[in-house]
Design an enzyme around this catalytic site. Structure first.
Site, PDB file in Angstrom:
ATOM      1  N   PHE A   1       0.865  -1.172   0.000  1.00 52.08           N
ATOM      2  CA  PHE A   1       0.000   0.000   0.000  1.00 52.08           C
ATOM      3  C   PHE A   1       0.905   1.227   0.000  1.00 52.08           C
ATOM      4  O   PHE A   1       2.077   1.152   0.384  1.00 52.08           O
ATOM      5  CB  PHE A   1      -0.907   0.007   1.238  1.00 52.08           C
TER       6      PHE A   1
ATOM      7  N   GLN B   1      -8.252  13.898   4.029  1.00 51.57           N
ATOM      8  CA  GLN B   1      -7.536  13.151   3.002  1.00 51.57           C
ATOM      9  C   GLN B   1      -8.395  13.001   1.752  1.00 51.57           C
ATOM     10  O   GLN B   1      -9.552  12.593   1.825  1.00 51.57           O
ATOM     11  CB  GLN B   1      -7.160  11.760   3.520  1.00 51.57           C
TER      12      GLN B   1
ATOM     13  N   HIS C   1      -8.559  10.869  -1.406  1.00 51.49           N
ATOM     14  CA  HIS C   1      -8.035   9.656  -2.023  1.00 51.49           C
ATOM     15  C   HIS C   1      -7.789   9.948  -3.497  1.00 51.49           C
ATOM     16  O   HIS C   1      -8.614  10.564  -4.167  1.00 51.49           O
ATOM     17  CB  HIS C   1      -9.043   8.522  -1.859  1.00 51.49           C
TER      18      HIS C   1
ATOM     19  N   LEU D   1     -14.991   5.008  -4.256  1.00 46.76           N
ATOM     20  CA  LEU D   1     -13.586   4.627  -4.192  1.00 46.76           C
ATOM     21  C   LEU D   1     -13.210   3.554  -5.211  1.00 46.76           C
ATOM     22  O   LEU D   1     -13.905   2.557  -5.364  1.00 46.76           O
ATOM     23  CB  LEU D   1     -13.276   4.120  -2.783  1.00 46.76           C
TER      24      LEU D   1
ATOM     25  N   GLU E   1      -7.145   1.508  -3.316  1.00 44.57           N
ATOM     26  CA  GLU E   1      -5.695   1.611  -3.470  1.00 44.57           C
ATOM     27  C   GLU E   1      -5.072   0.263  -3.822  1.00 44.57           C
ATOM     28  O   GLU E   1      -3.955   0.200  -4.351  1.00 44.57           O
ATOM     29  CB  GLU E   1      -5.081   2.155  -2.182  1.00 44.57           C
TER      30      GLU E   1
ATOM     31  N   ARG F   1      -0.769   9.345  -0.283  1.00 40.55           N
ATOM     32  CA  ARG F   1      -2.024   9.684  -0.944  1.00 40.55           C
ATOM     33  C   ARG F   1      -2.112  11.158  -1.294  1.00 40.55           C
ATOM     34  O   ARG F   1      -2.646  11.525  -2.353  1.00 40.55           O
ATOM     35  CB  ARG F   1      -3.207   9.279  -0.058  1.00 40.55           C
TER      36      ARG F   1
ATOM     37  N   HIS G   1     -12.074  11.486   1.258  1.00 38.56           N
ATOM     38  CA  HIS G   1     -12.136  10.092   1.698  1.00 38.56           C
ATOM     39  C   HIS G   1     -12.086   9.912   3.211  1.00 38.56           C
ATOM     40  O   HIS G   1     -12.698   8.982   3.739  1.00 38.56           O
ATOM     41  CB  HIS G   1     -10.980   9.337   1.052  1.00 38.56           C
TER      42      HIS G   1
ATOM     43  N   ARG H   1      -3.329  10.114   6.598  1.00 33.74           N
ATOM     44  CA  ARG H   1      -3.473   8.723   7.034  1.00 33.74           C
ATOM     45  C   ARG H   1      -2.754   7.778   6.092  1.00 33.74           C
ATOM     46  O   ARG H   1      -2.896   7.870   4.876  1.00 33.74           O
ATOM     47  CB  ARG H   1      -4.947   8.331   7.127  1.00 33.74           C
TER      48      ARG H   1
END
Length: 599
Positions: free
Chosen positions: A138, A252, A254, A271, A274, A305, A369, A403
């Site tokens: 990730f 955040q 995304h 979404l 990821e 991100r 997000h 995050r």
């Protein structure tokens, strides 16, 4: 299931006519954090009948299930050199060193054992050929640390926790909207709200209240949540009860949300996990350039991100985006069988929309997000109000300025366990009940306000005004910010607040009543976001200001938001604590992901 056409017919509106529910512990929110807390309470010896979990949706239908890519824990399945201290170091680095190191270490230390416990409870983790829990890359993770169940990890996690809670006979009430926490002299007495199906007012007489009600990312026009969740309920309820908020300016975005102009409004902002990039997905602009080579040649699509989201936003702004306002995410270089196995939900979703991910790219653009900020809590999740706890996306402290992907689900189960154990230990040694007469008196006053709101026949539609808040935050406190935009945003918020005082509501079981309540809570959080973003004159993590584009050492502080003595919003700052020696050593070692291991 709640429907769009609820009506207000034949519903009592007498503020003195309400139902009383007595419990020792009330858990507000039925996602992973709330479920894990309830499970831990029972496993620590609390009678299930002393607990009640309530939620706005049907049981098992919470935002947790939309977290698809994975859940972090340093198992070392593929990379045995990984450990919890490196997980903590990655989290602090990604968070711009604004995280609370103690909370970060709490999550990182607990997650390996918690992943194994979830496995024991039947969580359907994807497996290696040797039968171990598989882990994938990730963004911004030094090693393959993200455990997963295909690309439906959140859904599988919530199903596992709900099943475990049911096995333990944890009671649950669905379709309940908590609209007020009741406190007296610095301690909680309970909560007040209504049944969204019947319109009945409800008082929850509870010694302990745990807020696990999600975050505030859907207060933006494009967002990855459903419209009726993550609207800021938890932080706003806590703030109005006298708790502090922290880090609320950090939202955040995304990098990869679906682009509504191509796939339809229903999917706008939803979404694209990821995991698509974690499994090798590549980003291209309309000219066919793999543009992350310009922005992050080492970490490429798996950089932080905020870095990837700003890169996409810049490509679009400079005319290299698609006609639908996005860029291309392409994993077609992987085999069809690989995509179907590792990304089954994504493959199925796009197939239903006429796109074959094994043959062509999908279109994506940034989407709001996750709110890194939330309620200020101590090491076990308690706010400064005695007996009021906040966990999951409702709390602040773990994520700092940005995050790390895979840490949201990790935080829910880690702090669900920590908070559940702390509450159980406290209840074993002391009685912490409050004054029920004060609770009922305050609740009746609140119900009188709710009855007036439900019967209001003003000018403005609540949902329309709520959408104005979303548009305001998107345009004034979005991916790119500046003083002029934030100042004008605050001025416009005052005008929106005026419209919010003149609503047309269709009764206590109508969707318009629900939107009116959402709006009242949203205004609190929107103001905190705008004021915090204006106060922070630097760029750090997810907060980027064109007029202050650099990180400032003077701003390695948390912004704390509280109500002053006359009810106005006051901002102060708090210092950051120092990581433990072992985590500092991991930071000094400089571990980082090398994207090119994927190629």
């Amino acid at each position: 299931m709640r429907t769009e056409n609820r009506t207000g017919d034949a519903v009592p509106l007498d503020p003195a006519d309400y139902r009383v529910v007595e419990r020792t512990v009330l858990v507000v929110g039925a996602g992973a954090a709330g479920a894990q807390t309830a499970i831990e309470l029972v496993e620590q010896g609390i009678d299930p009948e002393e607990i009640l979990v309530i939620g706005k949706q049907e049981y098992g239908d919470a935002h947790t299930k939309w977290a698809r890519g994975g859940i972090n824990g340093a198992l070392g399945t593929h990379d045995p050199e990984d450990d919890w201290s490196i997980h903590a170091a990655d989290t602090l680095r990604e968070g711009g060193y604004l995280n609370d190191p103690e909370k970060v270490e709490t999550v990182a230390k607990r997650m390996p054992a918690l992943l194994r416990e979830l496995d024991d409870w039947g969580m359907p983790f994807s497996r290696t050929n040797q039968g171990e829990i598989d882990q994938r890359y990730f963004g911004a993770q030094s090693f393959r640390r993200t455990a997963f169940a295909g690309d439906h990890t959140g859904e599988s996690l919530l199903d596992t926790l709900v099943e475990r809670a049911r096995d333990l006979d944890v009671p649950y009430h669905e379709n309940v909207f908590v609209s007020r926490l009741v406190t007296e002299r610095g301690r909680t007495l309970g909560a007040a709200g209504h049944d969204m199906e019947t319109g009945e007012f409800v008082v929850f007489d509870a010694d302990v209240v745990v807020l696990a009600a999600g975050g505030y990312a859907s207060l933006y026009r494009r967002h990855s949540s459903r419209d009726d969740e993550n609207t800021g309920d938890g932080p706003a309820l806590a703030y109005e009860a006298g708790a502090e908020l922290m880090d609320v300016e950090f939202v955040q975005f995304h990098p990869t949300g679906m682009v509504g102009d191509r796939y339809g409004d229903e999917w706008d902002g939803r979404l694209v996990t990821e995991a698509v990039r974690g499994e090798g997905g590549r980003l291209y602009n309309v000219d066919g350039e793999r543009f992350m080579e310009r922005y992050s040649p080492d970490q490429m699509e798996l950089d932080a991100r905020d870095v990837v989201a700003r890169a996409i936003a810049r490509e679009i702004a400079e005319g290299r985006g698609t006609e639908n306002g996005g860029v291309y995410l392409d994993i077609s270089h992987r085999s069809r069988s690989f995509i179907e196995e590792r990304l089954p939900r994504m493959y199925e979703r796009f197939s239903d929309l006429g796109v074959d991910m094994a043959e062509e790219p999908v279109e994506v653009a940034p989407t709001a997000h996750y709110g890194m900020g939330g309620v200020t809590v101590d090491s076990v999740g308690q706010t400064r109000i005695d007996g009021l706890y906040a966990i999951g996306e409702t709390m602040a402290g773990v994520h700092g300025a940005n995050r790390l992907g895979g840490n949201s689900l990790a935080e829910t189960v880690a702090f669900g366990q920590v908070t559940g154990r702390a509450i159980a230990a406290r209840l074993a040694t002391e009685s912490i009940g409050g004054d029920s007469d004060v609770l009922y008196d305050r609740a009746e006053r609140h119900f009188a306000d709710l009855a007036m709101l439900a019967d209001s026949n003003g000018t403005h539609d609540p949902r329309t005004v709520l959408d104005e808040v979303r548009e305001l935050l998107w345009s004034r406190a979005g991916i790119i910010r500046d003083e002029e935009g934030l100042a004008s945003g605050l001025a416009e918020l005052d005008r929106i607040r005026g419209r919010a005082n003149d609503l047309a509501v269709g009764g206590p079981t109508s969707r318009s009543f629900e939107f009116a309540l959402d709006l009242g809570l949203a205004l609190v959080v929107a103001e905190a976001v705008l004021r915090g973003a204006r106060e922070r004159t630097e760029s750090r993590g997810a907060h980027y200001r064109t007029d202050y584009p650099d990180v400032s050492p003077d701003w390695q502080r948390n912004i704390v938001v509280e109500r002053d003595s006359v009810g106005a919003m006051r901002l102060t700052t708090a210092p950051i604590r120092t990581p433990s020696a072992v985590v500092q050593d991991a930071l000094n070692a400089g571990y980082e992901l090398d994207y090119h291991q994927l190629e």
